[in-house]
Every structure is written in C-alpha cells, then in structure tokens.
Design an enzyme around this catalytic site. Structure first.
Site, PDB file in Angstrom:
ATOM      1  N   HIS A 183      27.438  41.901  34.133  1.00 29.15           N
ATOM      2  CA  HIS A 183      27.069  40.489  34.247  1.00 29.15           C
ATOM      3  C   HIS A 183      26.462  39.972  32.951  1.00 29.15           C
ATOM      4  CE1 HIS A 183      27.992  39.823  38.334  1.00 29.15           C
ATOM      5  NE2 HIS A 183      27.261  40.830  38.751  1.00 29.15           N
ATOM      6  N   GLU A 428      46.438  45.763  36.410  1.00 32.45           N
ATOM      7  CA  GLU A 428      45.043  46.214  36.436  1.00 32.45           C
ATOM      8  C   GLU A 428      44.947  47.650  36.924  1.00 32.45           C
ATOM      9  OE1 GLU A 428      42.340  42.680  37.657  1.00 32.45           O
ATOM     10  OE2 GLU A 428      43.982  42.709  39.105  1.00 32.45           O
ATOM     11  N   ASN A 451      39.626  44.538  32.410  1.00 28.87           N
ATOM     12  CA  ASN A 451      38.362  44.998  33.016  1.00 28.87           C
ATOM     13  C   ASN A 451      38.661  46.065  34.068  1.00 28.87           C
ATOM     14  OD1 ASN A 451      37.425  42.843  31.553  1.00 28.87           O
ATOM     15  ND2 ASN A 451      37.234  41.486  33.306  1.00 28.87           N
ATOM     16  N   ARG A 462      32.976  49.686  37.016  1.00 31.56           N
ATOM     17  CA  ARG A 462      32.626  48.678  36.004  1.00 31.56           C
ATOM     18  C   ARG A 462      31.242  48.089  36.228  1.00 31.56           C
ATOM     19  NH1 ARG A 462      36.809  43.717  37.364  1.00 31.56           N
ATOM     20  NH2 ARG A 462      35.351  42.370  36.282  1.00 31.56           N
ATOM     21  N   CYS A 499      44.053  38.850  30.115  1.00 28.68           N
ATOM     22  CA  CYS A 499      43.033  37.915  30.581  1.00 28.68           C
ATOM     23  C   CYS A 499      41.721  38.624  30.900  1.00 28.68           C
ATOM     24  CB  CYS A 499      43.524  37.123  31.789  1.00 28.68           C
ATOM     25  SG  CYS A 499      43.892  38.177  33.204  1.00 28.68           S
TER      26      CYS A 499
END
Ligand code: PEP
Ligand code: MG
Length: 572
Positions: A183, A428, A451, A462, A499
């Site tokens: 975050h 992903e 990610n 993650r 992205c």
C-alpha cells in the site's frame, strides 16, 4: 551510514526524519488502584486537552478538514460520553479502560445506525486513541504533526493513515515493511512521494536525522556530506523541470511509439490522468467501484459508472477489466466462502465463471455504455487501437487471472456474444505466459499484471513484508515470462501491454519495451518520469537492456546491470 531498501520511483528527498508512533495497545481490563475521583480528574483533563488540540489543528487546517476536526473536538467533550466514563470508573475500571469501553460502546451504536453515522465510527476511534495516548503520556497515534516538512519513518502505512498524509509536509516515506506493490508503495507512486520500503534498520533512525532518500538507488543516506545534500537538491530541481515538460505521446528515442496509459479506479481520476498526458486508460479496476457493495451491482448502476469513464476518454482507448474479486480485493457478492489460500482460490475469472450472471451483467453494461457514447450500430472502428478514433471511444475489455486458453476462449466468446468488440486477457498467472501462443488464438490482446505475475512466479504473497525481497518484478524469472508473452504477441501480430506497477518504474519500463511490450499503463503521477526515460533509449538499446536483465541472476543484479548500461548509453 547508508540503509538499503526497495525504492519507489526515481525521485529524491532531503530532510529531517520523523517517526510514526507505534500503534497503541488496548488498555488491560484490570482492577483500578487509583482513587476514582483522581482518575476522573485525569480523564477530564485528557479529554479537554484532546478537544482543544483538535480545535486548534482544525483552525490551522481550515476548509473541510476544519469541519472534521471540529466534529472530533466535540466528540471528545461530549457530556454523554463523559457520564458514561464516570459510571465505568464507578464500576472500578481504570481511567484508560473506562475511556476505551465508553468510546467503543458509542462506536458500536454508530455502526448499527449505518450510513453517514457509521462512517463517523472511525473518527470516534481516533478520538478514543488520542485520549488514551494523552493519559499514557505518549504521542498520539497516526501521522505525526509537525510545523516543518519531514520524511516520515514508519513500520508500514495502512490505507487509513495514507488518506491523512499532508503532501505539503511529508517529503518522503521510509518504511521497515512492505514491497514494491505494498500500500505504501502504491500510494507513494500515485502521489509522487519519494519512498523506500522494506528498509532494514529504519526502526533505529532517530527523529530529526537529516537524510538523503534516493528512490532510484533504493538508499537512505543517514549521514550525507554537504556535497551530497547539494547534489540531491539539484536533482530535485531537475525533476521539477521535468514535470513541467510538454506532454508528448510516449515514444523511444528512435520514434517508436509506446502509448502511456493510466490505471484508474473510477472516472474521478480522469482529469488528473489527462493533465498528466495519459493517452487513454490501460487498466480500469472496476472492482474498486463495488468494494463495499453487499449485493451484485445492477446493470443500470454499472452502466452509469462506465459511461462516465468512457465519455471522459472520447477519442482515446479505455481498457476495462471485469471484476477482479478475491484475495486482496474481496467482493462479498462474488466470493465470500472462506478459503485457506485466497490468492490461490476462486478469484478473478474463476469467480466470474462460477457466477456467470454477474459477468453477463457487467459485459452488458459495458456494451451499452459504449453504444451510448459511440452511437448505436457503428462497428469495428479503432480495433487494436491504431489511433484515428476521432470522437469515438475505443473500448477494450479484459479478464483478470486468466490461466490458460480455455479461460481465454470462454471469456472472449461471452464478451463478443454480448457486443464487446475487442476482448483480451490479463497475464498474471505464470501458466498464461507458458501457453501464450494458445491464448492469442482467441484473445485480441494481452495485458500483463506484473504485481500478481511476480507474486505467483516467486510464490511470495504481495501483501507480506517478510518476503518483500522476492516481490520484485525486476526478477529475471518474471522478465523471462514477460519476454515469452512479448514474443507470442509479436508472432500473433497482437498488442501486449503492461499494467502492473512495473510499468511505473522508468528504467524497468524501458526493459519491458525491449522485451516486446507495446504499451504501458500506470498511475498518472508516474507518466512524466516514464516518458522521459523512454525518450533516452532507442529500440536497439532497449533490447540490449532487456538482454542484460534476463542474464542477471537476481532482481537486484538485474537492476544494477541495467542501471549501469543505461548510464553508459546516456554518456555515449
Ligand atoms: C497486477 O496484478 O499487476 C494488476 C495490475 O492487477 P491488481 O494489482 O489490481 O491485482
Ligand atoms: Mg492483479
């Protein structure tokens, strides 16, 4: 001394550090030893001090913040709460415990009322913590207050903390925990705050230490020389000049276009993205619109949101991701069954396949929104985004967490049946790269979510700071998968975008292009840096940087090798 961590972005900050206080522990429910009258007097003094402090801060802040702080000041002095605290002291509770329980009771009442009142519950929690901190004689929790700008040092930042960050005061962030997709990192990137996360030794930084934080190098120099400070200040000035540079389309030094797109969670960010020079939207995270919904949104509710976004980008491309529920983004109406390993569970396209009507409703709403913006019955323009869309919006729709050709065929078939003209998938899950050629048989395009691709390739959650060193998209294993996707896209003559957060790291962005990626989508704040870095390298150089990264044996070695080579290119 130099501390190392994972840098976010390329910026530099110089300034004194200020530590975020540790969270307060809950007061123990034990028998009070302090006489009741004395405890009550202490509590009253603490309530008054907190109330006055909140009013004073409100006066200084002005505007909307003043209204919020004044409301909190009133909560601290509320006679009903004071009476409740007094009654609890009469029952033999300690001062801290009586405050804790009284505020918790009122908090629960607000939550039961729902709506606007429920949203005030966190304000009440904040007042309660401030009063308890005052009673304990420790700093109030949350972002520290200071008259002068500072570099914030924290264990990690929660989303609630980050919402309160005063960008006029916080020049940089240093956190002990967190990886490049935490975050803190995402916030820092979106607000253009230089940050270093996962810094071992951050906990030992004394308040007021003058540091040079260099995000590009991933270092915190805790004893910089005068020359180091001067050099850092010059780099800050250079970056400010860069941010004011003209908004040209993304391209390599040889003119090869690399469209720079924005990652958005709602149309609210559209103006900011366009002002940063976004050439469209590369990732519209639709689940962000419905995180609080307990029932699936109707076609009409969705239509309103999608139409707003599409209208904001008329003449450009908008890539919409259908609902990506699960793991870090749970949607109660899509997957609320408890799972041992939610990241490996029923998420993304898997959850949508299990609740097909939700997918059908979303695609229907998207097709209607496109029709409303582009006019009914006009087909085919803008396919594969070659520009020239004129007054039309170019809508592409993609599915998250696609594992293989079967997922791709399923999604693209349903999407096309419902009137979506350009249907693609996100890469992903590592398996999608391994069978990329098969996926391109049905998908019009692929967008790589680095990610999650990193999380699954390195088997590193993650959200977990303890494995932050493995959550690094510079890892050659991740880059090899990107290379496989890039090659498959080239063979199929179809676009491959990125992205994930990797696209916002300027040097890594060049490497991605060298691996065959054709567009980059990122938080709008990162666009200026990425545009500038792309313009420094030709296609041949980008491919050489990519080869250097693929040959490296770790993420940090890849980063170092590419940084060295890029610096040599710049000189040569
Ligand atoms: C990703 O995984 O890289 C991605 C873009 O999706 P999200 O971060 O929303 O999971
Ligand atoms: Mg993802």
């Amino acid at each position: 001394m130099v501390l190392n961590g994972v840098g976010v972005g390329r910026s530099v900050a110089v300034g004194p550090t200020l530590r975020m206080p540790e969270p307060l522990s809950e007061p123990v429910d034990e028998v009070a030893t302090e006489p009741q009258q004395e405890a009550f007097a202490r509590v009253q003094a603490a309530l008054t001090a907190v109330s006055e402090d909140l009013s004073a801060r409100g006066e200084k802040a002005g505007g909307q913040a003043q209204d919020v702080l004044n409301a909190q000041a009133l909560m601290a002095a509320d006679p009903t709460i004071v009476e409740d605290i007094e009654a609890r002291l009469g029952d033999g509770k300690t001062g801290e415990r009586a405050v804790f329980e009284a505020y918790a009771g009122f908090r629960d009442l607000l939550v039961q009322m729902g709506g606007y009142m429920a949203e005030r519950a966190t304000d009440l929690d904040d007042v309660s913590r401030r009063v308890i901190a005052q009673l304990r004689g420790v700093p109030a929790p949350g972002i520290p207050e200071s008259d002068a700008p500072f570099i914030l040092v924290a264990h990690d930042l929660a989303p609630a903390d980050t919402a309160l960050l005063d960008l006029g005061k916080v020049m940089g962030l240093i956190t002990r925990e967190g990886g490049p997709t935490s975050h803190t990192a995402i916030l820092a990137r979106s607000k253009s705050i230089p940050a270093i996360v996962g810094v071992e030794g951050a906990e030992n930084l004394a308040d007021g230490t003058l540091v040079v934080l260099d995000a590009a190098a991933g270092t915190v120099d805790t004893s910089p020389s005068e020359a180091d400070v001067l050099d850092a200040r010059q780099r800050i000035a250079e970056r400010a000049a860069l941010a004011a540079a003209p908004l040209t389309p993304g391209a390599l030094a040889d003119g090869t276009p690399v469209p720079l797109l924005a990652n958005l969670g709602s149309a609210d960010g559209a103006a900011e993205a366009l002002a940063a020079g976004a050439e469209g939207v590369g990732l519209f995270r639709t689940e962000f619109l419905f995180l609080d919904a307990s029932a699936a949104p109707t076609v009409e509710e969705q239509y309103v949101e999608y139409e707003r976004m599409l209208r904001a980008f008329v003449g450009k491309k908008v890539v919409v991701r259908v609902l990506d529920a699960g793991a870090d983004k749970p949607l109660s109406f899509l997957n609320d069954a408890p799972e041992e390993n939610p990241a490996l569970g029923l998420r993304g396209i898997r959850a949508l396949r299990a609740s097909e009507q939700i997918l059908i409703d979303q695609l229907t709403a998207l097709a209607r929104a496109e029709e409303a913006v582009n006019g009914a019955g006009v087909l085919g323009a803008g396919r594969h985004g070659g520009g020239g869309a004129g007054e039309r919006v170019d809508l592409w729709v993609m599915a998250p967490m696609v594992a293989d050709a079967d997922d791709s065929e399923y999604f693209t078939t349903v999407a096309r049946e419902l009137g979506i003209q350009v249907a693609g998938v996100m890469a992903e899950v590592p398996s999608s790269a391994l069978v990329a050629d098969q996926i391109f048989e049905t998908a019009d395009f692929v967008s790589i979510g680095t990610n999650d691709l990193t999380q699954y390739t390195l088997a590193a959650d993650r959200l977990l700071g303890s494995v932050a060193n493995l959550q690094d998209p510079w890892h050659p294993a991740v880059l090899r998968l990107v290379g496989m996707l890039g090659r498959a896209g080239r063979d199929a003559g179809k676009p491959v975008g990125v992205c994930g957060e990797a696209a916002a790291d300027p040097l890594l962005a060049v490497v991605l292009v060298g691996l065959g990626v054709t567009s980059l989508s990122m938080t709008p704040a990162a666009i200026a840096d990425v545009r500038a870095e792309l313009a420094r390298h030709t296609t041949v150089e980008a491919e050489a940087l990519a080869r250097a990264a693929l040959k490296a044996t770790s993420a940090s070695r890849a980063r170092t090798a590419v940084s060295r080579l890029a610096a040599a290119n710049a000189v040569g």
